[in-house]
Structures are given as structure tokens and as C-alpha cells.
Enzyme design. Sequence first.
Site, PDB file in Angstrom:
ATOM      1  CB  THR A 296       4.384   5.712   0.423  1.00  0.00           C
ATOM      2  OG1 THR A 296       5.645   4.882   1.032  1.00  0.00           O
ATOM      3  CG2 THR A 296       3.211   5.289   0.810  1.00  0.00           C
TER       4      THR A 296
ATOM      5  N   GLY B 100      -6.451  -5.693  -8.140  1.00  0.00           N
ATOM      6  CA  GLY B 100      -6.909  -6.094  -6.452  1.00  0.00           C
ATOM      7  C   GLY B 100      -5.464  -6.257  -5.940  1.00  0.00           C
TER       8      GLY B 100
ATOM      9  CB  SER C 189      -8.542   2.761  -9.371  1.00  0.00           C
ATOM     10  OG  SER C 189      -7.502   3.177  -8.282  1.00  0.00           O
TER      11      SER C 189
ATOM     12  CD  GLU D 144       7.072   8.632   3.128  1.00  0.00           C
ATOM     13  OE1 GLU D 144       6.735   9.796   3.473  1.00  0.00           O
ATOM     14  OE2 GLU D 144       6.238   8.019   2.221  1.00  0.00           O
TER      15      GLU D 144
ATOM     16  CB  SER E  46      -4.320  -1.936  -1.467  1.00  0.00           C
ATOM     17  OG  SER E  46      -3.212  -1.057  -2.031  1.00  0.00           O
TER      18      SER E  46
ATOM     19  CD  GLU F  70      -0.024   1.332 -10.212  1.00  0.00           C
ATOM     20  OE1 GLU F  70      -0.545   1.873 -10.079  1.00  0.00           O
ATOM     21  OE2 GLU F  70       0.356   0.092  -9.811  1.00  0.00           O
TER      22      GLU F  70
END
Length: 377
Positions: free
Chosen positions: A359, A119, A153, A361, A121, A236
Amino acid sequence: MRFRFTPEQEAFRQELREFLREEVPKAEAVDGFSQSFSKKLAARGWIGLAWPKEYGGQGLGPIEQMIYTEEMILHDAPRGYHFVAERQVGPSLIRHGTEEQKREWIPKIINADVSFALGLSEPNAGSDLANVQTRAERDGDDYVVNGQKIWTSNAHLCDHIWLVVRTDPNAPKHRGISCLIADLRAPGVTIQPLYDMTGGHHFNQVFFENVRVPVSRRVGEENQGWYILAEHLDFERSGIERLVELERHFWDVIELARRLAREGRLPPALRHRLAELAVELEVGRLLCYRVAWLQSTGRVPNAEASMAKVFGTEWSQRVTQAAMNLLQLSGAAWKEGEFGGTAARLYLHAVSRTIAAGTSEIQRNIIATRGLGLPRS
């Protein structure tokens, strides 16, 4: 970095392969989740194999853990039930949990008795994860949680969630965050599906309305969760899975290219691109091996994990694009059960690979600041 595995590590890889060839075809799974298969791994002591023996692990190292993960993925093993708990939750508990938490949760993870979603985002907290607004207010021996998580997910398949919450709304945003372990079956939890571009149900929205979570399920100090979370994300990003999850597909693409070459229908430009992708696969594999080697020496591969993540996920997008180029218009036919259908689905899904877990970036910023020591502005 050593470029050879020890004889013991090679023997372990071979043992894994023999087991997986025998057991994967018999596994009954839903979207990659099979608790019964995870139980078979647990019986062999392979879940949490790099964890300390005092908590039920095997006391092996990150390299053995990487070998295990690589073979699981290459054999398409249904590892979903225990995967997040093993990759992120367990290591965070070992490093930051109380002794009571370790004694309670580590055996459950190792024995495949519990599954975890993440949990993290929220609608306004993605790349800027420190902007989480889900509140957890203290009420006696409980926190009362209210808020929303998104892109969660497999929450619909899990029974617990590693929950990042704001416990001090007045503190600077990086300093008012805590990490909780919440029950997804608790009163006040609502899970709603989010369907992706492929039509698949992998993501979810999870809503919390006055959900009570015992204070004893807070991992780490109150308001110090950001530092746990940053490390949690390194776990991760540092795995080999973001590269080798597309390796099987890549070799299927190569087989298609060979058939087209025999028929005189393989353009020279695509031939060269596929050769580059084959080289890049091995470069990406070595980047992942390097992360595991650094971990085995006791170092924290922060920038190196980001390098492996950004390279592997961008490689996977190039692979799926090459597959669609080979298939041409037949790639849009989307016939499930055929290579074209698989290629189309993976092509669409690959879009998210450079977004999830930070991301590209964000990864490049980490490489620049933490790896190269460049200024932030």
C-alpha cells in the site's frame, strides 16, 4: 543522473518501436497473454536482456530493460505470459538460486517456455506479508504444502507459481519463511476466480491441499525467504509499468479535453488539473528513470523504488478521476468499446493500484525509514 540516453539506447528504442508496430496488431492474446508473441520476443533475445550472457541473457543493463518495458506498455504489447517471470522470478533465481536451478529455469524463462504467478498474499497476510500461514512441511525429498493464497493475479493462465510458505511455525515470523517454485497443475492445487469491481477475472484464490513440491525447488536457504521476498518486492515496485500503464489513457483524456475546449465546455479548473497531470507524468517518468540509473551503477534503489511506485499509482488514480470528471454522467453509462466504458473500468480498477505490491502507507514507511533514516516510532 544522466538525462540523456546513449545513441545505442535510442537506437534500441527505435528498433523496439518498429517491431511492436508490426507485430502487436497481429498478436492473438487472452487477457494480455500470448505465448506466441512472447516467443517472438525470445527469438530476438529480448526476454531477460539484462541478465548475464552465461545464462542466455544479453548482458545489457537496467536502463535498456526499462526502455524495453516502457515501449512494451506504450504499444499495449501482450507481455503477460513472460512478464512476471522476467521481472521477478528470473532476477531472484540469478541472485539466490543454485547453479542447477539457474540452468533449469533461466533458459525456460528466456525462451518463453514457462509462465509464473505470484503466491504471496493470504487472507491474513497482505501488507503484513510476513504473517503468511501457508505451511510447507518436509517429507523426505519433498515439501507437503497446505494453505491458501489470495489476489493471485493470472494464476488461471499460468503454469507455475512463486510460492511463499512458512517452513518453521515456531520461529519469529520473519525468520520461518521459504520460497518455493510450485506447479499449478500438480494434484491438490485448486484455483478459484475472484471477480473485481469491473466484473473482470484477473485475481484468483489458490488452495493447496497436500501438494508435494520437491525440496530442489526451494530457492535460497530454508527459513531465509523473507530476505529474498523483500528484494523480490523491490523488483516489482521499481518498474516503470505502474506509471506508463495509464499514459495512453491520459493522452486520450487530453484529446477529449481538447474537443470540449473547442466546444467551449471545458471548465477552467479541469484545464488546470490536466496541465498539472501532464507535468506529474514527466516527474513520475524521471523517478522511474532514476531507479533504473541507480541500478545501472550497482546501487539498490530501495526507497527510490517506493517513491516511484507511490507516485505513479497515485498519479494513475488522479488521471482516471479526471477522465470521469470530464465525462460527467456519461462516464457511468459503461458502453464497452467506447471511451466512457474504458474510463469507467480504469477508474474502478485504479482503486487497487495503491494497494497491490504494498500500500501507499507501506511505501511511505519505507521512504521514511530506509530513505530518510527516520525512527520507526
